[in-house]
Design a protein around this motif. Structure first.
Motif, PDB file in Angstrom:
ATOM      1  N   HIS A  70       0.864  -1.190   0.000  1.00 58.72           N
ATOM      2  CA  HIS A  70       0.000   0.000   0.000  1.00 58.72           C
ATOM      3  C   HIS A  70       0.891   1.226   0.000  1.00 58.72           C
ATOM      4  O   HIS A  70       1.830   1.317   0.797  1.00 58.72           O
ATOM      5  N   VAL A  71       0.606   2.174  -0.875  1.00 63.53           N
ATOM      6  CA  VAL A  71       1.452   3.359  -1.029  1.00 63.53           C
ATOM      7  C   VAL A  71       0.784   4.582  -0.401  1.00 63.53           C
ATOM      8  O   VAL A  71      -0.339   4.957  -0.764  1.00 63.53           O
ATOM      9  N   ASN A  72       1.462   5.184   0.578  1.00 64.10           N
ATOM     10  CA  ASN A  72       1.067   6.487   1.117  1.00 64.10           C
ATOM     11  C   ASN A  72       1.994   7.536   0.523  1.00 64.10           C
ATOM     12  O   ASN A  72       3.206   7.312   0.414  1.00 64.10           O
ATOM     13  N   THR A  73       1.452   8.694   0.163  1.00 64.49           N
ATOM     14  CA  THR A  73       2.254   9.704  -0.527  1.00 64.49           C
ATOM     15  C   THR A  73       2.413  10.971   0.297  1.00 64.49           C
ATOM     16  O   THR A  73       1.511  11.364   1.040  1.00 64.49           O
ATOM     17  N   VAL A  74       3.575  11.581   0.156  1.00 65.33           N
ATOM     18  CA  VAL A  74       3.880  12.862   0.791  1.00 65.33           C
ATOM     19  C   VAL A  74       4.400  13.795  -0.307  1.00 65.33           C
ATOM     20  O   VAL A  74       5.271  13.405  -1.087  1.00 65.33           O
ATOM     21  N   VAL A  75       3.861  15.003  -0.364  1.00 64.13           N
ATOM     22  CA  VAL A  75       4.333  15.992  -1.333  1.00 64.13           C
ATOM     23  C   VAL A  75       5.276  16.962  -0.615  1.00 64.13           C
ATOM     24  O   VAL A  75       4.903  17.574   0.383  1.00 64.13           O
ATOM     25  N   ASP A  76       6.499  17.063  -1.122  1.00 65.98           N
ATOM     26  CA  ASP A  76       7.501  17.947  -0.543  1.00 65.98           C
ATOM     27  C   ASP A  76       8.273  18.623  -1.679  1.00 65.98           C
ATOM     28  O   ASP A  76       9.139  17.991  -2.298  1.00 65.98           O
ATOM     29  N   PRO A  77       7.965  19.875  -1.986  1.00 61.18           N
ATOM     30  CA  PRO A  77       8.629  20.563  -3.104  1.00 61.18           C
ATOM     31  C   PRO A  77      10.147  20.624  -2.969  1.00 61.18           C
ATOM     32  O   PRO A  77      10.854  20.809  -3.966  1.00 61.18           O
ATOM     33  N   ARG A  78      10.645  20.442  -1.754  1.00 60.47           N
ATOM     34  CA  ARG A  78      12.092  20.547  -1.561  1.00 60.47           C
ATOM     35  C   ARG A  78      12.862  19.434  -2.253  1.00 60.47           C
ATOM     36  O   ARG A  78      14.056  19.563  -2.500  1.00 60.47           O
ATOM     37  N   VAL A  79      12.191  18.341  -2.595  1.00 64.44           N
ATOM     38  CA  VAL A  79      12.926  17.246  -3.244  1.00 64.44           C
ATOM     39  C   VAL A  79      13.206  17.554  -4.712  1.00 64.44           C
ATOM     40  O   VAL A  79      13.988  16.873  -5.356  1.00 64.44           O
ATOM     41  N   LEU A  80      12.523  18.595  -5.279  1.00 64.59           N
ATOM     42  CA  LEU A  80      12.738  19.089  -6.647  1.00 64.59           C
ATOM     43  C   LEU A  80      12.229  18.135  -7.720  1.00 64.59           C
ATOM     44  O   LEU A  80      11.564  18.537  -8.666  1.00 64.59           O
ATOM     45  N   GLY A  81      12.540  16.884  -7.632  1.00 64.75           N
ATOM     46  CA  GLY A  81      12.089  15.912  -8.623  1.00 64.75           C
ATOM     47  C   GLY A  81      12.438  14.512  -8.179  1.00 64.75           C
ATOM     48  O   GLY A  81      13.164  14.320  -7.199  1.00 64.75           O
ATOM     49  N   GLY A  82      11.918  13.495  -8.901  1.00 64.15           N
ATOM     50  CA  GLY A  82      12.160  12.126  -8.494  1.00 64.15           C
ATOM     51  C   GLY A  82      11.312  11.754  -7.288  1.00 64.15           C
ATOM     52  O   GLY A  82      10.427  12.500  -6.871  1.00 64.15           O
ATOM     53  N   VAL A  83      11.571  10.599  -6.713  1.00 63.94           N
ATOM     54  CA  VAL A  83      10.810  10.144  -5.549  1.00 63.94           C
ATOM     55  C   VAL A  83      11.745   9.496  -4.534  1.00 63.94           C
ATOM     56  O   VAL A  83      12.803   8.976  -4.887  1.00 63.94           O
ATOM     57  N   LYS A  84      11.305   9.541  -3.281  1.00 62.17           N
ATOM     58  CA  LYS A  84      11.962   8.785  -2.210  1.00 62.17           C
ATOM     59  C   LYS A  84      10.956   7.775  -1.687  1.00 62.17           C
ATOM     60  O   LYS A  84       9.809   8.135  -1.381  1.00 62.17           O
ATOM     61  N   VAL A  85      11.379   6.536  -1.567  1.00 66.44           N
ATOM     62  CA  VAL A  85      10.497   5.465  -1.108  1.00 66.44           C
ATOM     63  C   VAL A  85      11.036   4.912   0.202  1.00 66.44           C
ATOM     64  O   VAL A  85      12.205   4.520   0.285  1.00 66.44           O
ATOM     65  N   GLU A  86      10.188   4.887   1.223  1.00 66.76           N
ATOM     66  CA  GLU A  86      10.532   4.279   2.512  1.00 66.76           C
ATOM     67  C   GLU A  86       9.604   3.090   2.721  1.00 66.76           C
ATOM     68  O   GLU A  86       8.385   3.248   2.772  1.00 66.76           O
ATOM     69  N   ILE A  87      10.162   1.907   2.846  1.00 66.71           N
ATOM     70  CA  ILE A  87       9.371   0.707   3.069  1.00 66.71           C
ATOM     71  C   ILE A  87      10.105  -0.161   4.076  1.00 66.71           C
ATOM     72  O   ILE A  87      11.254  -0.547   3.869  1.00 66.71           O
ATOM     73  N   GLY A  88       9.454  -0.427   5.173  1.00 68.22           N
ATOM     74  CA  GLY A  88      10.124  -1.141   6.255  1.00 68.22           C
ATOM     75  C   GLY A  88      11.320  -0.342   6.743  1.00 68.22           C
ATOM     76  O   GLY A  88      11.212   0.856   7.017  1.00 68.22           O
ATOM     77  N   ASP A  89      12.461  -0.972   6.832  1.00 65.66           N
ATOM     78  CA  ASP A  89      13.674  -0.294   7.274  1.00 65.66           C
ATOM     79  C   ASP A  89      14.507   0.226   6.108  1.00 65.66           C
ATOM     80  O   ASP A  89      15.610   0.731   6.307  1.00 65.66           O
ATOM     81  N   GLU A  90      14.001   0.094   4.889  1.00 65.40           N
ATOM     82  CA  GLU A  90      14.765   0.482   3.717  1.00 65.40           C
ATOM     83  C   GLU A  90      14.313   1.827   3.159  1.00 65.40           C
ATOM     84  O   GLU A  90      13.130   2.175   3.226  1.00 65.40           O
TER      85      GLU A  90
END
Length: 270
Positions: free
Chosen positions: A231-251
């Motif tokens: 299940h994917v929860n999303t966060v919008v943060d303009p500071r990342v500029l582009g691309g995505v960061k994925v946090e799943i479990g400890d990774e």
């Protein structure tokens, strides 16, 4: 949990799932179990009595009957007896387990109505809204304010905007945090949802909102990588500029532009 509590939770869970499978009113069951947790938390004497490993299970079942028969449904009483009669390592383990069953009953109700995904999304987003607003966070965490007043504030913010189940859990997290921060309570609720639904949860941070198709593709890709359902929860943060960061479990899989710029800066500095 230590060994005895793990065994107690496993044994009592069988009783709880049996009650759910029998077609109980899940919303009522959740309300009653939350109420009993509040009663237990408010009485040191009762906590000791129901969690005392030296007392026979039959005696604790009788205690449940005396205290709660006629005050909760027959189904809730069956669950209480199933929990009380076990041998627990600590009083908190018993009450935490009861709370988890109450949360799971709410989630089960959302599943029946086809709203479980939406519940997870809404609860996650509300926690993020609270985290980003210091004034709101302070108001919801003010233990000097009456619990009902804090609950009414949640209702005024969410009523008619979220599923009934989301509202129940959001109010519960504020009204009865049980000594935990709001974000920790919501985290526990979401973990309970993931466990019940046998899925992992990924938090994806991006510079712009993801479309439903984007989320579906990410969920499918992560499921292929990690196995099972994600299940994917999303966060919008303009500071990342582009691309995505994925946090799943400890990774953490960080493919954001800002991370790549930081890496370039470090390389140039070296």
């Amino acid at each position: 949990m230590q060994g005895p509590s793990r065994a107690a939770a496993a044994a009592s869970r069988g009783v709880f799932t049996g009650v759910l499978a029998a077609g109980v009113d899940r919303a009522r069951l959740a309300e009653e179990l939350f109420a009993v947790v509040g009663v237990i938390d408010g009485s040191a004497t009762l906590r000791r009595a129901v969690a005392d490993p030296s007392r026979e299970g039959a005696h604790k079942a009788q205690l449940a009957e005396r205290l709660f028969s006629g005050k909760v449904s027959a189904e809730a009483l069956v669950v209480l007896k199933g929990v009380f009669t076990q041998r627990w390592s600590s009083e908190r383990d018993l009450s935490d387990t009861l709370e988890s069953y109450a949360v799971e009953a709410v989630i089960a109700e959302a599943e029946v109505a086809g709203r479980a995904d939406r519940l997870e999304d809404e609860l996650f987003r509300f926690e993020r809204i609270v985290a980003a607003d210091p004034a709101l966070r302070a108001a919801l965490s003010d233990t000097q304010a009456p619990a009902d007043k804090r609950g009414d504030l949640v209702s005024s913010l969410l009523r008619d905007k979220v599923t009934p189940e989301t509202l129940v859990l959001a109010r519960q997290a504020v009204v009865a945090p049980r000594g935990r921060r709001f974000d920790r309570v919501v985290e526990h609720y979401l973990e309970t949802a993931s466990s019940r639904r046998e899925q992992q949860t990924a938090v994806v941070t991006s510079a712009v909102p993801l479309t439903d198709d984007d989320r579906a593709r990410l969920a499918a890709g992560l499921a292929a990588l990690y196995g099972g359902t994600v299940h994917v929860n999303t966060v919008v943060d303009p500071r990342v500029l582009g691309g995505v960061k994925v946090e799943i479990g400890d990774e953490v899989i960080d493919g954001t532009v800002i991370r790549k710029l930081d890496a370039a800066r470090r390389a140039m500095g070296a």
